[in-house]
Structures are given as C-alpha cells and as structure tokens.
Design a protein around this motif. Sequence first.
Motif, mmCIF file in Angstrom:
data_model
loop_
_atom_site.group_PDB
_atom_site.id
_atom_site.type_symbol
_atom_site.label_atom_id
_atom_site.label_comp_id
_atom_site.label_asym_id
_atom_site.label_seq_id
_atom_site.Cartn_x
_atom_site.Cartn_y
_atom_site.Cartn_z
ATOM 1 N N ARG A 98 122.827 -16.750 -20.115
ATOM 2 C CA ARG A 98 121.815 -16.203 -21.037
ATOM 3 C C ARG A 98 122.567 -16.141 -22.620
ATOM 4 N NH1 ARG A 98 121.038 -13.594 -16.475
ATOM 5 N NH2 ARG A 98 122.758 -12.028 -16.322
ATOM 6 N N TYR A 99 123.843 -16.141 -22.551
ATOM 7 C CA TYR A 99 124.680 -16.023 -23.776
ATOM 8 C C TYR A 99 124.491 -17.520 -24.441
ATOM 9 C CZ TYR A 99 128.107 -16.137 -27.283
ATOM 10 O OH TYR A 99 128.828 -16.287 -28.698
ATOM 11 N N VAL A 100 124.432 -18.652 -24.040
ATOM 12 C CA VAL A 100 124.219 -19.926 -24.367
ATOM 13 C C VAL A 100 122.657 -19.921 -24.957
ATOM 14 C CG1 VAL A 100 123.854 -22.243 -23.973
ATOM 15 C CG2 VAL A 100 125.856 -21.162 -22.969
ATOM 16 N N ASP A 101 121.688 -19.469 -24.060
ATOM 17 C CA ASP A 101 120.384 -19.547 -24.699
ATOM 18 C C ASP A 101 120.135 -18.549 -26.017
ATOM 19 O OD1 ASP A 101 119.496 -20.996 -22.437
ATOM 20 O OD2 ASP A 101 118.955 -19.184 -21.245
ATOM 21 N N TRP A 102 120.898 -17.348 -25.932
ATOM 22 C CA TRP A 102 121.131 -16.501 -27.074
ATOM 23 C C TRP A 102 121.516 -17.528 -28.268
ATOM 24 C CZ3 TRP A 102 125.252 -14.559 -29.649
ATOM 25 C CH2 TRP A 102 124.673 -13.281 -30.721
ATOM 26 N N GLU A 103 122.839 -18.256 -28.270
ATOM 27 C CA GLU A 103 123.456 -18.948 -28.973
ATOM 28 C C GLU A 103 122.463 -19.949 -29.648
ATOM 29 O OE1 GLU A 103 128.292 -19.134 -28.877
ATOM 30 O OE2 GLU A 103 127.094 -20.387 -27.409
ATOM 31 N N ARG A 104 121.652 -20.406 -28.871
ATOM 32 C CA ARG A 104 120.650 -21.642 -29.221
ATOM 33 C C ARG A 104 119.499 -20.942 -29.942
ATOM 34 N NH1 ARG A 104 120.205 -24.978 -23.388
ATOM 35 N NH2 ARG A 104 122.162 -25.896 -23.520
ATOM 36 N N GLU A 105 119.037 -20.011 -29.640
ATOM 37 C CA GLU A 105 118.061 -19.104 -30.320
ATOM 38 C C GLU A 105 118.684 -18.697 -31.682
ATOM 39 O OE1 GLU A 105 114.515 -18.426 -31.025
ATOM 40 O OE2 GLU A 105 115.235 -19.271 -29.440
ATOM 41 N N ARG A 106 119.727 -18.552 -31.828
ATOM 42 C CA ARG A 106 120.272 -17.861 -33.244
ATOM 43 C C ARG A 106 120.404 -19.173 -34.107
ATOM 44 N NH1 ARG A 106 125.564 -14.654 -33.234
ATOM 45 N NH2 ARG A 106 125.046 -14.533 -35.303
ATOM 46 N N VAL A 107 120.663 -20.163 -33.588
ATOM 47 C CA VAL A 107 120.844 -21.586 -34.234
ATOM 48 C C VAL A 107 119.607 -22.068 -34.939
ATOM 49 C CG1 VAL A 107 121.546 -23.824 -34.318
ATOM 50 C CG2 VAL A 107 123.263 -22.267 -33.330
ATOM 51 N N ARG A 108 118.556 -21.870 -33.857
ATOM 52 C CA ARG A 108 117.172 -22.378 -34.412
ATOM 53 C C ARG A 108 116.569 -21.334 -35.382
ATOM 54 N NH1 ARG A 108 115.596 -22.265 -28.530
ATOM 55 N NH2 ARG A 108 116.537 -24.355 -27.615
ATOM 56 N N SER A 109 117.095 -20.020 -35.234
ATOM 57 C CA SER A 109 116.481 -19.272 -36.268
ATOM 58 C C SER A 109 117.031 -19.445 -37.643
ATOM 59 C CB SER A 109 116.574 -17.794 -35.681
ATOM 60 O OG SER A 109 117.880 -17.169 -35.718
ATOM 61 N N VAL A 110 118.189 -19.585 -37.781
ATOM 62 C CA VAL A 110 118.891 -20.020 -39.058
ATOM 63 C C VAL A 110 118.512 -21.080 -39.576
ATOM 64 C CG1 VAL A 110 121.294 -20.271 -40.044
ATOM 65 C CG2 VAL A 110 120.985 -18.508 -38.018
ATOM 66 N N ARG A 111 118.385 -22.311 -38.914
ATOM 67 C CA ARG A 111 118.092 -23.504 -39.531
ATOM 68 C C ARG A 111 116.744 -23.426 -40.141
ATOM 69 N NH1 ARG A 111 119.964 -27.740 -34.955
ATOM 70 N NH2 ARG A 111 122.079 -27.457 -35.101
ATOM 71 N N PRO A 112 116.531 -24.236 -41.490
ATOM 72 C CA PRO A 112 115.358 -24.033 -41.949
ATOM 73 C C PRO A 112 114.182 -24.699 -41.356
ATOM 74 C CG PRO A 112 116.666 -25.202 -43.412
ATOM 75 C CD PRO A 112 117.576 -24.576 -42.324
#
Length: 112
Positions: A98-112
């Motif tokens: 769940r943490y890895v998924d959360w990290e991936r989602e954070r990276v996606r939301s930061v990238r333009p």
Amino acid sequence: MAKAARAAQAWRTYRDVTKPGSPGLGARLRALPRMIGAVMNGQYPGMGKGKLAMMGLGVLYIISPIDIVPEFMVLIGVADDFGVFLWLMGSLLGEGGRYVDWERERVRSVRP
C-alpha cells in the motif's frame, strides 16, 4: 488469531504480492524503511503509529526469549511464535504494498 485466520491472511498476502501490476516482494521489502520513516514523521496517512508499534511488539515477541507459551511445550510453543510471524509478515508486506502504491500516486500527482 485462530490458525485458519492466520492461514487466510497469509494466502491473501501471497495473492496480493503475486497479482499482476501489484508491487512485488522486493519492492515491498525495500519500501519498509521508507514507510517506517514516513509513519514516524507523520507523512504517510495510510498507517498510524499505533499499528507500527504493534508490528514492533510483534518483532520483539518473536526474538524475545520470554514467551506467553514457552518453547519447551514443543508444538504449542512454536505455533504461537509462528502465528505472530505470519501476522507480522502479512501486515508488513500488505502495508509495504500500500505504501509503494501511495508513493507511486504521489509521484504521478507531482509530475506535470
């Protein structure tokens, strides 16, 4: 936790780790130190410090020479440690995924 419940949790964890598109075992294990740091710093909302403390107590119980059910009671003494181990691995691997998924989602939301 009953034996059947521990076995079911282990099976669910195995299914989650091997599901296509899901973070693999290595990714989950590598994420654990980051996850612990994020929980301690209050950055990861997916897990509280209480659950992290319970996992820490599980580790202490497994490595501690003092047990609720001593090992000289061969089958029962080993079974309680194994039950705690199954719970701990299921919890760590599940939360790690769940943490890895959360990290991936954070990276996606930061990238333009």
